[in-house]
Design a protein around this motif. Structure first.
Motif, PDB file in Angstrom:
ATOM      1  N   UNK A   8       0.856  -1.184   0.000  1.00  0.00           N
ATOM      2  CA  UNK A   8       0.000   0.000   0.000  1.00  0.00           C
ATOM      3  C   UNK A   8       0.892   1.234   0.000  1.00  0.00           C
ATOM      4  N   UNK A   9       0.541   2.186  -0.832  1.00  0.00           N
ATOM      5  CA  UNK A   9       1.322   3.421  -0.899  1.00  0.00           C
ATOM      6  C   UNK A   9       0.409   4.581  -1.223  1.00  0.00           C
ATOM      7  N   UNK A  10       0.823   5.762  -0.844  1.00  0.00           N
ATOM      8  CA  UNK A  10       0.074   6.969  -1.159  1.00  0.00           C
ATOM      9  C   UNK A  10       0.801   7.684  -2.292  1.00  0.00           C
ATOM     10  N   UNK A  11       0.046   8.022  -3.311  1.00  0.00           N
ATOM     11  CA  UNK A  11       0.597   8.637  -4.518  1.00  0.00           C
ATOM     12  C   UNK A  11      -0.198   9.907  -4.832  1.00  0.00           C
ATOM     13  N   UNK A  12       0.472  10.898  -5.362  1.00  0.00           N
ATOM     14  CA  UNK A  12      -0.223  12.107  -5.806  1.00  0.00           C
ATOM     15  C   UNK A  12      -1.206  11.716  -6.909  1.00  0.00           C
ATOM     16  N   UNK A  13      -2.451  12.157  -6.832  1.00  0.00           N
ATOM     17  CA  UNK A  13      -3.467  11.753  -7.811  1.00  0.00           C
ATOM     18  C   UNK A  13      -3.071  12.024  -9.263  1.00  0.00           C
ATOM     19  N   UNK A  14      -2.410  13.163  -9.511  1.00  0.00           N
ATOM     20  CA  UNK A  14      -2.037  13.498 -10.885  1.00  0.00           C
ATOM     21  C   UNK A  14      -1.004  12.513 -11.433  1.00  0.00           C
ATOM     22  N   UNK A  15      -0.041  12.144 -10.603  1.00  0.00           N
ATOM     23  CA  UNK A  15       0.996  11.194 -11.029  1.00  0.00           C
ATOM     24  C   UNK A  15       0.363   9.833 -11.308  1.00  0.00           C
ATOM     25  N   UNK A  16      -0.513   9.399 -10.410  1.00  0.00           N
ATOM     26  CA  UNK A  16      -1.184   8.110 -10.588  1.00  0.00           C
ATOM     27  C   UNK A  16      -1.986   8.099 -11.890  1.00  0.00           C
ATOM     28  N   UNK A  17      -2.748   9.158 -12.130  1.00  0.00           N
ATOM     29  CA  UNK A  17      -3.574   9.217 -13.339  1.00  0.00           C
ATOM     30  C   UNK A  17      -2.715   9.217 -14.601  1.00  0.00           C
ATOM     31  N   UNK A  20      -1.203   5.750 -15.008  1.00  0.00           N
ATOM     32  CA  UNK A  20      -2.235   4.792 -15.441  1.00  0.00           C
ATOM     33  C   UNK A  20      -2.549   4.952 -16.916  1.00  0.00           C
ATOM     34  N   UNK A  21      -2.607   6.189 -17.371  1.00  0.00           N
ATOM     35  CA  UNK A  21      -2.872   6.426 -18.793  1.00  0.00           C
ATOM     36  C   UNK A  21      -1.800   5.813 -19.675  1.00  0.00           C
ATOM     37  N   UNK A  22      -0.549   6.008 -19.296  1.00  0.00           N
ATOM     38  CA  UNK A  22       0.567   5.451 -20.065  1.00  0.00           C
ATOM     39  C   UNK A  22       0.542   3.926 -20.007  1.00  0.00           C
ATOM     40  N   UNK A  23       0.359   3.384 -18.807  1.00  0.00           N
ATOM     41  CA  UNK A  23       0.328   1.931 -18.657  1.00  0.00           C
ATOM     42  C   UNK A  23      -0.842   1.318 -19.418  1.00  0.00           C
ATOM     43  N   UNK A  24      -1.994   1.994 -19.435  1.00  0.00           N
ATOM     44  CA  UNK A  24      -3.138   1.503 -20.204  1.00  0.00           C
ATOM     45  C   UNK A  24      -2.805   1.421 -21.683  1.00  0.00           C
ATOM     46  N   UNK A  25      -2.109   2.451 -22.192  1.00  0.00           N
ATOM     47  CA  UNK A  25      -1.694   2.429 -23.596  1.00  0.00           C
ATOM     48  C   UNK A  25      -0.760   1.258 -23.876  1.00  0.00           C
ATOM     49  N   UNK A  26       0.050   0.905 -22.885  1.00  0.00           N
ATOM     50  CA  UNK A  26       0.974  -0.219 -23.033  1.00  0.00           C
ATOM     51  C   UNK A  26       0.302  -1.557 -22.765  1.00  0.00           C
ATOM     52  N   UNK A  27      -0.918  -1.517 -22.217  1.00  0.00           N
ATOM     53  CA  UNK A  27      -1.631  -2.757 -21.891  1.00  0.00           C
ATOM     54  C   UNK A  27      -1.099  -3.438 -20.644  1.00  0.00           C
ATOM     55  N   UNK A  28      -0.558  -2.648 -19.726  1.00  0.00           N
ATOM     56  CA  UNK A  28       0.025  -3.201 -18.498  1.00  0.00           C
ATOM     57  C   UNK A  28      -0.758  -2.669 -17.304  1.00  0.00           C
ATOM     58  N   UNK A  29      -1.376  -3.552 -16.512  1.00  0.00           N
ATOM     59  CA  UNK A  29      -2.059  -3.092 -15.302  1.00  0.00           C
ATOM     60  C   UNK A  29      -1.063  -2.494 -14.310  1.00  0.00           C
ATOM     61  N   UNK A  30      -1.538  -1.540 -13.510  1.00  0.00           N
ATOM     62  CA  UNK A  30      -0.673  -0.877 -12.526  1.00  0.00           C
ATOM     63  C   UNK A  30      -0.003  -1.906 -11.620  1.00  0.00           C
ATOM     64  N   UNK A  31      -0.763  -2.900 -11.143  1.00  0.00           N
ATOM     65  CA  UNK A  31      -0.189  -3.896 -10.227  1.00  0.00           C
ATOM     66  C   UNK A  31       0.946  -4.667 -10.901  1.00  0.00           C
ATOM     67  N   UNK A  32       0.798  -4.967 -12.186  1.00  0.00           N
ATOM     68  CA  UNK A  32       1.852  -5.688 -12.907  1.00  0.00           C
ATOM     69  C   UNK A  32       3.087  -4.801 -13.076  1.00  0.00           C
ATOM     70  N   UNK A  33       2.888  -3.499 -13.336  1.00  0.00           N
ATOM     71  CA  UNK A  33       4.019  -2.580 -13.480  1.00  0.00           C
ATOM     72  C   UNK A  33       4.801  -2.491 -12.172  1.00  0.00           C
TER      73      UNK A  33
END
Length: 103
Positions: A8-17, A20-33
């Motif tokens: 569990x970690x706390x992340x700035x919402x803008x960084x997370x979003x 996530x957008x970049x990882x979605x384009x790559x087809x990689x879930x956040x947990x897998x990254x």
């Protein structure tokens, strides 16, 4: 090996979003990254990238020597020649996004 623990970690919402957008384009879930990152930490026995302050700094015309200005102009011409350029609209879009204002 089964996954049996959570991180569990706390992340700035803008960084997370943005990530996530970049990882979605790559087809990689956040947990897998995150899993990939931690696997690389283990393999490298440390961070899998250099951690240092960037060397880039803003240039001010008045602070440059004639030689420094010439070098900067030559770098710009080389970038242009090799196609490393952005349109004015793309620069304006990036400025608005990064600095919150239009040019």
């Amino acid at each position: 090996m089964s996954k049996s623990t959570s991180v569990y970690t706390r992340i700035e919402p803008e960084i997370k979003a943005e990530a996530e957008g970049i990882l979605n384009e790559l087809g990689i879930p956040m947990s897998q990254a995150i899993h990939m990152f931690l696997r690389q930490v283990v393999l490298h026995k440390g961070l899998p990238f250099d951690v240092k302050l960037p060397e880039n700094k803003l240039l001010e015309y008045g602070t440059l020597s004639t030689d420094d200005l010439q070098r900067e102009l030559e770098k710009g011409l080389l970038d242009l020649k090799e196609g490393r350029v952005n349109s004015a609209s793309k620069v304006a879009e990036r400025m608005a996004k990064e600095y919150g204002r239009d040019i």
